[in-house]
Design an enzyme around this catalytic site. Structure first.
Site, PDB file in Angstrom:
ATOM      1  N   LYS A  64       0.832  -1.214   0.000  1.00 24.59           N
ATOM      2  CA  LYS A  64       0.000   0.000   0.000  1.00 24.59           C
ATOM      3  C   LYS A  64       0.865   1.263   0.000  1.00 24.59           C
ATOM      4  CE  LYS A  64      -2.424  -1.352   3.632  1.00 24.59           C
ATOM      5  NZ  LYS A  64      -1.848  -2.708   3.825  1.00 24.59           N
ATOM      6  N   THR A  65       1.860   1.305   0.884  1.00 26.29           N
ATOM      7  CA  THR A  65       2.742   2.472   0.933  1.00 26.29           C
ATOM      8  C   THR A  65       3.480   2.619  -0.396  1.00 26.29           C
ATOM      9  OG1 THR A  65       3.033   2.061   3.286  1.00 26.29           O
ATOM     10  CG2 THR A  65       4.603   3.560   2.256  1.00 26.29           C
ATOM     11  N   ASP A 109      -1.775   6.619   6.130  1.00 31.12           N
ATOM     12  CA  ASP A 109      -1.742   5.192   6.433  1.00 31.12           C
ATOM     13  C   ASP A 109      -2.676   4.934   7.614  1.00 31.12           C
ATOM     14  OD1 ASP A 109      -0.964   2.590   6.166  1.00 31.12           O
ATOM     15  OD2 ASP A 109       1.084   2.860   6.891  1.00 31.12           O
ATOM     16  N   THR A 158      -6.333  -1.593   6.602  1.00 28.33           N
ATOM     17  CA  THR A 158      -6.226  -3.049   6.511  1.00 28.33           C
ATOM     18  C   THR A 158      -7.549  -3.660   6.047  1.00 28.33           C
ATOM     19  OG1 THR A 158      -6.531  -3.001   8.889  1.00 28.33           O
ATOM     20  CG2 THR A 158      -4.321  -3.468   8.087  1.00 28.33           C
ATOM     21  N   ARG A 217       6.452  -8.223   1.857  1.00 33.86           N
ATOM     22  CA  ARG A 217       7.299  -7.769   2.972  1.00 33.86           C
ATOM     23  C   ARG A 217       7.957  -8.957   3.657  1.00 33.86           C
ATOM     24  NH1 ARG A 217       4.505  -4.086   6.598  1.00 33.86           N
ATOM     25  NH2 ARG A 217       5.546  -2.469   5.402  1.00 33.86           N
TER      26      ARG A 217
END
Ligand code: ATP
Length: 348
Positions: A64-65, A109, A158, A217
């Site tokens: 997302k980032t 975020d 989320t 990640r």
């Protein structure tokens, strides 16, 4: 702890930054979302306006980032970053919004964790690029309207269900990020290995790809440990000579991957400690369920939101858990994976 999913340290933040794709073309997987974003950005560029507000929804670590940064980069705009927990009062948001330069991309975020009063201010800001600032208290209070520079909000959450409807409705586009397939994860890993100049064999990459909870990640995090292991134990290479280094030990192989998996307590399916303790609680303490989210959270000592947003989506996706109106239920695969005999369990 692998399940925690957020970067663990400054060193890991820097590591993640170095591996972040900078353009949509470099971004691996999520083909649908990439296509949708490309269209949205192109249309805005052709009409010379700020792109629509974008909501990115999905479990942590899926990019997302990274996508927020790409939206700014691809539309040639600067990026301001903030997060829901940092916006505790409407005033925090007013200060942020009024300092944006025209056309800027604002990334928030964990937008579902913003203060309620700020949320209400954001409705008007997103719709009309305007806010009302309250001055004074009680009967003498007045509101002063303030025009804002046009901006594009990129919100990350989320789960989009955590947002109140009026906020969700003000995003022109919502992207739901999915867990990555193993082929895509191998591509993420091959790209990262090349950037890190890490010599690693294909089988090792495939093994990581199958054990990283469908999450880039985690894939990168395991790769980092593999790199460390191969550095400390150069003799554990796959045995094939590497002409490029002439070291004779060959690329990092499965041994290094197994060492990394052990370090992070990852099992054969890629489940980590928290995944397993949630499943084990359902199986052993609640006889397979159904069990309510809050009861489950208390029993494993975790926050309900973490279980719901971080742990469950992956367990549901691999068919270990189902959500029913009466609570969470472990599936037959879960009983099998843990090698627990349901009859014997019931007879105790
Ligand atoms: P969080 O919500 O926890 O911040 P996130 O969804 O914003 O997580 P990112 O920080 O964007 O996740 O990505 C985590 C790491 O995974 C970064 O190092 C990034 O480079 C890598 N990554 C994520 N998605 C991709 C992708 N599609 N291709 C290549 N690398 C990716």
């Amino acid at each position: 702890d692998l399940a925690r999913l957020t970067p663990e340290s400054e060193a890991e933040l820097a590591f993640e930054g170095a591996l972040r794709p900078k353009t949509l073309a470099e971004f691996v997987g999520q083909a649908r979302v990439r296509g949708q974003l490309q269209l949205l950005l192109r249309a805005a560029a052709m009409q010379n306006r700020t792109p629509d507000h974008i909501l990115l929804a999905g479990p942590p670590g899926l990019g997302k980032t990274t996508l927020a940064m790409i939206v700014a980069q691809e539309s040639g705009r600067s990026l301001r970053m903030s997060s829901g927990p940092a916006i505790q009062h409407a005033g925090d948001l007013a200060a942020l919004l009024s300092s944006l330069v025209p056309g800027e991309v604002l990334f928030i975020d964990e937008i579902h964790r913003m203060a309620r009063s700020a949320e209400e201010m954001l409705y008007l800001a997103m719709e009309d690029f305007r806010i009302d600032i309250m001055v004074g208290k009680g009967a003498g209070a007045t509101s002063i309207p303030l025009d804002l520079a046009p901006f594009t909000l990129v919100g990350a959450t989320t789960r989009s269900g955590l947002l109140p409807n009026p906020l969700r409705d003000r995003f022109g586009f919502t992207a739901h990020l999915e867990f990555y397939g193993t082929d895509e994860l191998e591509e993420v890993l091959a790209r990262a290995a090349a950037l890190l100049e890490l010599d690693i064999d294909r089988r090792a990459l495939a093994e990581i790809a199958g054990r990283c909870r469908g999450t880039p990640r985690i894939a990168n995090r395991l790769l980092r440990r593999v790199r460390d292991y191969a550095l400390v134990h150069p003799s554990t290479g796959s045995g094939e000579a590497t002409p490029s280094t002439g070291s004779g030990t060959g690329p990092a192989g499965l041994d290094a991957v197994h060492a990394a998996l052990e370090l992070y307590d990852v099992d054969a399916l890629g489940l980590d400690r928290l995944d397993r303790s949630v499943l084990e609680a359902i199986l052993v303490r609640f006889d397979g369920g159904p069990v309510g989210l809050n009861t489950l959270a208390v029993s494993v000592g975790e926050e309900a939101e973490t279980i719901e947003s971080v742990v469950e989506p992956f367990l549901v996706r691999i068919g270990m858990l189902t959500r029913t109106p009466r609570g969470r239920v472990a599936t037959r695969s879960a009983w099998q994976h843990f090698g627990i005999d349901r009859q014997a369990q019931a007879g105790q």
